[in-house]
Design a protein around this motif. Structure first.
Motif, PDB file in Angstrom:
ATOM      1  N   ALA A 101      49.143  22.028  -5.953  1.00  0.00           N
ATOM      2  CA  ALA A 101      49.355  23.415  -6.364  1.00  0.00           C
ATOM      3  C   ALA A 101      49.778  24.227  -5.150  1.00  0.00           C
ATOM      4  O   ALA A 101      49.492  23.856  -4.026  1.00  0.00           O
ATOM      5  N   PRO A 102      50.437  25.344  -5.387  1.00  0.00           N
ATOM      6  CA  PRO A 102      50.958  26.124  -4.259  1.00  0.00           C
ATOM      7  C   PRO A 102      49.889  26.934  -3.521  1.00  0.00           C
ATOM      8  O   PRO A 102      50.066  27.264  -2.364  1.00  0.00           O
ATOM      9  N   THR A 103      48.787  27.254  -4.180  1.00  0.00           N
ATOM     10  CA  THR A 103      47.751  28.039  -3.494  1.00  0.00           C
ATOM     11  C   THR A 103      46.393  27.377  -3.682  1.00  0.00           C
ATOM     12  O   THR A 103      46.196  26.585  -4.604  1.00  0.00           O
ATOM     13  N   GLU A 104      45.465  27.764  -2.795  1.00  0.00           N
ATOM     14  CA  GLU A 104      44.126  27.188  -2.916  1.00  0.00           C
ATOM     15  C   GLU A 104      43.454  27.642  -4.199  1.00  0.00           C
ATOM     16  O   GLU A 104      42.779  26.867  -4.866  1.00  0.00           O
ATOM     17  N   VAL A 105      43.676  28.919  -4.549  1.00  0.00           N
ATOM     18  CA  VAL A 105      43.055  29.420  -5.788  1.00  0.00           C
ATOM     19  C   VAL A 105      43.475  28.556  -6.967  1.00  0.00           C
ATOM     20  O   VAL A 105      42.658  28.122  -7.778  1.00  0.00           O
ATOM     21  N   LEU A 106      44.743  28.275  -7.032  1.00  0.00           N
ATOM     22  CA  LEU A 106      45.256  27.503  -8.148  1.00  0.00           C
ATOM     23  C   LEU A 106      44.792  26.054  -8.084  1.00  0.00           C
ATOM     24  O   LEU A 106      44.429  25.452  -9.100  1.00  0.00           O
ATOM     25  N   ALA A 107      44.748  25.497  -6.878  1.00  0.00           N
ATOM     26  CA  ALA A 107      44.280  24.117  -6.731  1.00  0.00           C
ATOM     27  C   ALA A 107      42.834  24.019  -7.207  1.00  0.00           C
ATOM     28  O   ALA A 107      42.462  23.088  -7.935  1.00  0.00           O
ATOM     29  N   GLU A 108      42.036  25.008  -6.796  1.00  0.00           N
ATOM     30  CA  GLU A 108      40.637  24.982  -7.211  1.00  0.00           C
ATOM     31  C   GLU A 108      40.509  25.119  -8.714  1.00  0.00           C
ATOM     32  O   GLU A 108      39.683  24.476  -9.357  1.00  0.00           O
ATOM     33  N   GLN A 109      41.340  25.957  -9.265  1.00  0.00           N
ATOM     34  CA  GLN A 109      41.305  26.142 -10.711  1.00  0.00           C
ATOM     35  C   GLN A 109      41.658  24.855 -11.450  1.00  0.00           C
ATOM     36  O   GLN A 109      40.989  24.469 -12.397  1.00  0.00           O
ATOM     37  N   HIS A 110      42.703  24.169 -10.981  1.00  0.00           N
ATOM     38  CA  HIS A 110      43.068  22.893 -11.610  1.00  0.00           C
ATOM     39  C   HIS A 110      41.939  21.887 -11.445  1.00  0.00           C
ATOM     40  O   HIS A 110      41.627  21.131 -12.352  1.00  0.00           O
ATOM     41  N   TYR A 111      41.356  21.912 -10.279  1.00  0.00           N
ATOM     42  CA  TYR A 111      40.266  20.975 -10.007  1.00  0.00           C
ATOM     43  C   TYR A 111      39.144  21.200 -11.010  1.00  0.00           C
ATOM     44  O   TYR A 111      38.621  20.255 -11.613  1.00  0.00           O
ATOM     45  N   LEU A 117      38.893  17.353  -4.627  1.00  0.00           N
ATOM     46  CA  LEU A 117      39.726  18.477  -4.210  1.00  0.00           C
ATOM     47  C   LEU A 117      39.877  18.452  -2.699  1.00  0.00           C
ATOM     48  O   LEU A 117      38.892  18.330  -1.970  1.00  0.00           O
ATOM     49  N   LEU A 118      41.098  18.542  -2.221  1.00  0.00           N
ATOM     50  CA  LEU A 118      41.330  18.573  -0.776  1.00  0.00           C
ATOM     51  C   LEU A 118      42.158  19.802  -0.431  1.00  0.00           C
ATOM     52  O   LEU A 118      43.313  19.911  -0.833  1.00  0.00           O
ATOM     53  N   THR A 119      41.517  20.734   0.276  1.00  0.00           N
ATOM     54  CA  THR A 119      42.267  21.930   0.690  1.00  0.00           C
ATOM     55  C   THR A 119      41.972  22.186   2.160  1.00  0.00           C
ATOM     56  O   THR A 119      41.210  21.453   2.787  1.00  0.00           O
ATOM     57  N   GLY A 120      42.529  23.244   2.693  1.00  0.00           N
ATOM     58  CA  GLY A 120      42.247  23.609   4.071  1.00  0.00           C
ATOM     59  C   GLY A 120      40.770  23.914   4.269  1.00  0.00           C
ATOM     60  O   GLY A 120      40.246  23.843   5.380  1.00  0.00           O
ATOM     61  N   VAL A 172      43.323  16.400  -6.063  1.00  0.00           N
ATOM     62  CA  VAL A 172      43.939  17.709  -6.311  1.00  0.00           C
ATOM     63  C   VAL A 172      44.001  18.464  -4.990  1.00  0.00           C
ATOM     64  O   VAL A 172      43.078  18.337  -4.180  1.00  0.00           O
ATOM     65  N   GLY A 173      45.033  19.220  -4.765  1.00  0.00           N
ATOM     66  CA  GLY A 173      45.042  19.981  -3.519  1.00  0.00           C
ATOM     67  C   GLY A 173      46.282  20.822  -3.327  1.00  0.00           C
ATOM     68  O   GLY A 173      47.131  20.920  -4.203  1.00  0.00           O
ATOM     69  N   LEU A 181      51.789   8.675  -9.546  1.00  0.00           N
ATOM     70  CA  LEU A 181      52.374   9.889 -10.115  1.00  0.00           C
ATOM     71  C   LEU A 181      51.962  11.107  -9.303  1.00  0.00           C
ATOM     72  O   LEU A 181      50.814  11.261  -8.932  1.00  0.00           O
ATOM     73  N   VAL A 182      52.929  11.938  -9.031  1.00  0.00           N
ATOM     74  CA  VAL A 182      52.640  13.208  -8.377  1.00  0.00           C
ATOM     75  C   VAL A 182      52.998  14.334  -9.335  1.00  0.00           C
ATOM     76  O   VAL A 182      54.102  14.371  -9.880  1.00  0.00           O
ATOM     77  N   VAL A 183      52.028  15.224  -9.562  1.00  0.00           N
ATOM     78  CA  VAL A 183      52.312  16.410 -10.364  1.00  0.00           C
ATOM     79  C   VAL A 183      52.372  17.603  -9.410  1.00  0.00           C
ATOM     80  O   VAL A 183      51.495  17.773  -8.577  1.00  0.00           O
ATOM     81  N   VAL A 184      53.433  18.362  -9.496  1.00  0.00           N
ATOM     82  CA  VAL A 184      53.552  19.553  -8.656  1.00  0.00           C
ATOM     83  C   VAL A 184      53.616  20.768  -9.559  1.00  0.00           C
ATOM     84  O   VAL A 184      54.514  20.880 -10.401  1.00  0.00           O
TER      85      VAL A 184
END
Ligand code: ADP
Ligand code: MG
Length: 846
Positions: A476-486, A502-505, A528-529, A545-548
């Motif tokens: 996902a493009p932002t951490e907020v969105l990555a967390e939400q998907h997670y 979940l892997l983010t900064g 997810v990240g 598979l990579v989902v962007v």
């Protein structure tokens, strides 16, 4: 026969002269008229010719007109004039002027009698320039130039100017030729005086009745030359202005008015202005014509005049002149299309198109030139995309074959969902599954409006990969969105015994270690990240598979780096910014596109209204009503901190104001990009849980925040956002069953802003909105930053040239299917390589 009398009259003039005779007479008069014009232009000084003086020439010519060809009356009059010219050297200047003027008028009158009367339709002009154009060689001094010569070698371009051109990216002659006009002034529409309309650019051919120059009574620095003109339909005043004291001397003004003595024919091009005394021209271009039928010398009058985006220190005329100087070189422009294809496509040669775009003869030529050049831009772009697509597909990808069993992961996931997939979701999932079982890598884009249920489809695709024994990545493009998907994934995957992380900064070092280990040993199935996913130490054991998500926000290089991790995995990208087809083809021409064009049932459409800034209280009342009913509200602002310049109410200030004064009874949260990731998460969670009911936010809520109880969104300074973005934003409400509201606060007085926002009030169709947004703001704006990966299109418009784009895409497909490496199309191959080289520095295309 009906045509007979007409044929007669074209052979015989009204005086009963044969064509030959009248030609002879006309050429005699033309010589006289030229001499008279020249004398007037030089201030009645009795010009010295090579053999004789002006007056002697006149006397000789006038006493011996072509015999027997003139009416007796005119002949007598000419004789009188001849006598008068005999004493010309001894006459005063004013007497000389009177004589010259009288002679011009007489000749003009005779000529008009001889020449068949011009019909009172729009007149026609002969373009002297156009006729000469094809033969003119390069101006001397430019003879050694080629398309590849530096502009500094062009005569008239010194080092300073060359530097200015370089600032525009124009280095070589060929660059200047490809610096297309941004518009045209259409002086080619010839009008009669009576038919002139205010606001249009037009050209008239008329006779001078009077001309005088004077200095403005109010401004001694402004001099005015006023011409009174007339044609068979009416009269008109035309003024030319001269600013500066040096123009206000009586001598100068006199010399100017001498250029337009009564009786001469002029062509006048300019912008028509309406006024209390009827139509007039504002500071037009004027050329004296020998007769209403003689060709024009001017390159501007009566033409379609190109208008260039100018650079400082370079006037429009100068720029046009420079382009004209090198224009003959366009003839040597290499043709890139095979002759037979060019003809089949009904396209002009590129060399001709280049000439015509800078110097069009008429609208028709211009249109076809433009079509050719736009076609070329699109063709290269599509060739690039299609080649890239072929390359993508030439690597082998894992075959993600599942047994398709009833108790398989995907089937069980779909059963867990509290709702059935919509038909559109089902269709797109089937398309994806069909791709995944192939050994060529999938490159597919899901387009679907906000809330159309893309995430569910993506999860099903990821589970297919896992079921087939591979891993999946979800970026996902932002951490907020990555967390939400997670969190969304965590609702389902644990029940299916599929591991997800979940892997983010923000992930701690220790956790990160663990995740990386599990990835390599294959026990972690889905990661997810954000872009942290593609940092170097991240290695998958079997990435299938990579989902962007929100793909256009994702840097291209970033995606490529992920693809380079091991085998070529399948790629699924998703976007909620609906893109019109032209844009999609240009941007994702290397992808297959699936569309989720249906919203899940049971959604009540969002009611959108627009209010003025001073009516903000209405919006707050709406929020109060909704929140008292247990709903929640967003207040969205464009900026975080006060910027005095833009006078935007900052989120921080508004938050203070709302929480302390407006909504004392509620808890008001604040979300903006400067918060740390965990702070953001905390705010969103408390909003989702209902601990705070009103959320003041910047556009960070735009992507993916999903709180079904939110039923109101108030967008402040809505005029500062793009339509597509506003549509995306308002998609944050209306995700539950309750009727939802979006209030757009328009603080702009610009009627265009209002018009734009009204589109949102009227339509909830993301594609329609995007189409209009594209039209109103252009693709760069619609897609946001330079990151958009949009190619440079000099001329082509994605809003208007859809049809040409389709043609170019078809042609690109045909070319590549016949000649995949373009071996037989070396010119195209060269251009393509140059283009990709140029683009390789910038983010581009998947
Ligand atoms: P998108 O990402 O396309 O904006 P989401 O995937 O976030 O949309 O879905 C929006 C909401 O709709 C989510 O709450 C999701 O659970 C729900 N949803 C998805 N598919 C369906 C469906 N077929 N029927 C009902 N609700 C659905
Ligand atoms: Mg989404």
């Amino acid at each position: 026969m009906v045509a007979e009398p007409f044929r007669q009259s074209s052979n015989q003039s009204t005086q009963g002269l044969s064509t030959d005779q009248s030609q002879h007479l006309l050429s005699w008069m033309r010589i006289l008229q030229q001499a008279l014009t020249l004398e007037a232009e030089n201030g009645f000084k009795n010009l010295e010719g090579r053999q004789e003086n002006f007056h002697a020439f006149l006397v000789r010519q006038l006493t011996d007109p072509p015999s027997g060809l003139l009416p007796t009356k005119s002949q007598a009059r000419l004789g009188q004039l001849a006598e008068a010219f005999a004493s010309y050297p001894d006459s005063s200047e004013s007497a000389r002027r009177r004589l010259v003027t009288d002679s011009r008028q007489l000749l003009h009158g005779i000529r008009q009698e001889l020449e068949p009367p011009t019909p009172i339709g729009p007149p026609r002009l002969k373009q002297g320039g156009a006729e000469r154009k094809r033969q003119i060689p390069l101006p001397s001094g430019n003879r050694s130039l080629t398309l590849e010569s530096p502009l500094s070698e062009v005569k008239g371009i010194g080092p300073k100017l060359a530097e200015r051109f370089a600032g525009l990216g124009l280095l070589l002659v060929k660059d200047l030729l490809q610096y297309y006009p941004r518009d045209y002034v259409d002086y080619s529409s010839l009008r009669r005086i009576q038919a002139l309309e205010a606001g249009e650019a037009a050209t008239i051919v008329a006779t001078v009745r009077r001309c005088h120059g004077f200095t403005s009574p109010r401004n001694p620095n402004l001099s005015i030359l006023e011409l009174q003109l007339q044609d068979p339909t009416g009269r008109l005043k035309v003024r030319r202005f001269f600013a500066g004291r040096r123009f206000s001397s009586p001598a100068y003004l006199k010399s100017q008015s001498r250029l337009y003595p009564p009786g001469v024919t002029v062509a006048v091009s300019g912008l028509v202005k309406g006024g209390p005394y009827g139509m007039s021209f504002q500071d037009p271009l004027i050329e004296v014509m020998e007769s209403p039928h003689s060709p024009l010398r001017s390159q501007s009058i009566g033409r379609l005049l190109p208008v260039y985006a100018l650079t400082e220190g370079l006037t429009a005329d100068r720029f046009r002149d420079l382009v004209r100087q090198v224009l003959p070189l366009a003839a040597s422009w290499p043709e890139s299309l095979p002759e037979q294809r060019r003809q089949a496509l009904r396209l002009p040669r590129r060399s001709d198109a280049l000439v015509a775009i800078h110097h069009p003869d008429d609208q028709h030529t211009l249109k076809s030139a433009r079509r050719r050049l736009v076609f070329d831009e699109f063709l290269l772009l599509q060739l690039g995309l299609l080649k890239r697509r072929a390359e993508l597909r030439s690597c082998s990808a894992p075959v993600l074959q599942t047994a398709g069993r009833r108790d398989g992961l995907v089937a069980r996931f779909l059963e867990l969902l509290p709702f059935p997939l919509t038909a559109a979701q089902q269709r797109v999932l089937t398309e994806i599954e069909a791709d995944l079982v192939l050994s060529e890598p999938m490159a597919r884009l899901i387009q679907g409006d906000v809330g159309s249920g893309k995430t569910v489809v993506a999860i099903a695709a990821l589970l297919t990969a896992v079921e087939a024994g591979w891993q999946g990545a979800f970026m996902a493009p932002t951490e907020v969105l990555a967390e939400q998907h997670y969190r969304t994934l965590c609702c389902w995957l644990p029940q299916l015994h599929v591991s997800v992380e979940l892997l983010t900064g923000a992930t701690t070092r220790i956790r990160r270690r663990q995740i990386l280990d599990d990835l390599v040993n294959g026990s972690l199935k889905i990661l997810v990240g954000t872009h942290a996913l593609i940092e170097d130490p991240v290695a998958f054991s079997r990435l299938g598979l990579v989902v962007v998500d929100e793909q256009h926000r994702f840097g291209v290089k970033q995606r490529n780096r992920l693809l380079n991790k091991g085998l070529q995995p399948h790629l699924l990208t998703m976007t909620a910014t609906p893109i019109p087809r032209t844009l999609a083809l240009s941007l994702h021409g290397d992808l297959d596109v699936s569309q989720i064009d249906e919203l899940p049932p049971g959604r009540t459409p969002i009611q959108t209204q627009m209010i003025k800034g001073c009516d903000r209280d209405q919006a707050y009342q709406l929020i109060r009503d909704q929140v008292s009913r247990g709903q929640r509200a967003y207040v969205v602002l464009p900026l975080i901190e006060d910027s005095e310049k833009l006078d935007l109410r900052s989120a921080v200030k508004v938050h203070t104001h709302l929480s302390e004064q407006v909504f004392e009874e509620f808890t008001v949260g604040l979300l903006h990009g400067r918060l740390s990731s965990s702070e953001k998460q905390g705010v969103i969670q408390s909003f989702a849980a209902g601990d705070c009911q009103v959320l003041v936010s910047t556009t960070v809520v735009e992507v993916g925040v999903d709180v079904p109880q939110a039923s109101v969104m108030v967008i402040d300074h809505a005029d500062r956002f793009g339509l597509a973005q506003l549509h995306q934003l308002r998609g944050r409400v209306g995700r539950g069953a309750a009727a939802s509201h979006c209030v757009l606060i328009n603080d702009s007085t610009n009627p265009l802003a209002r018009q734009r926002l009204e589109v949102l009030v009227r339509s909830s169709d993301g594609f329609e909105i995007a189409e209009i947004d594209l039209r109103l703001r252009g693709p760069g704006q619609v897609l946001g930053t330079k990151q958009s990966g949009l190619p440079d299109l000099a001329l082509a418009s994605l809003a208007d040239d859809g049809a040409v784009l389709e043609e170019a895409r078809d042609e690109a497909q045909r070319l590549l299917s016949e000649d995949p490496n373009l071996t037989d199309h070396s010119r195209l191959k060269e251009l393509l390589e140059a283009q990709w080289q140029h683009l390789s520095g910038t983010a581009h295309l998947n």
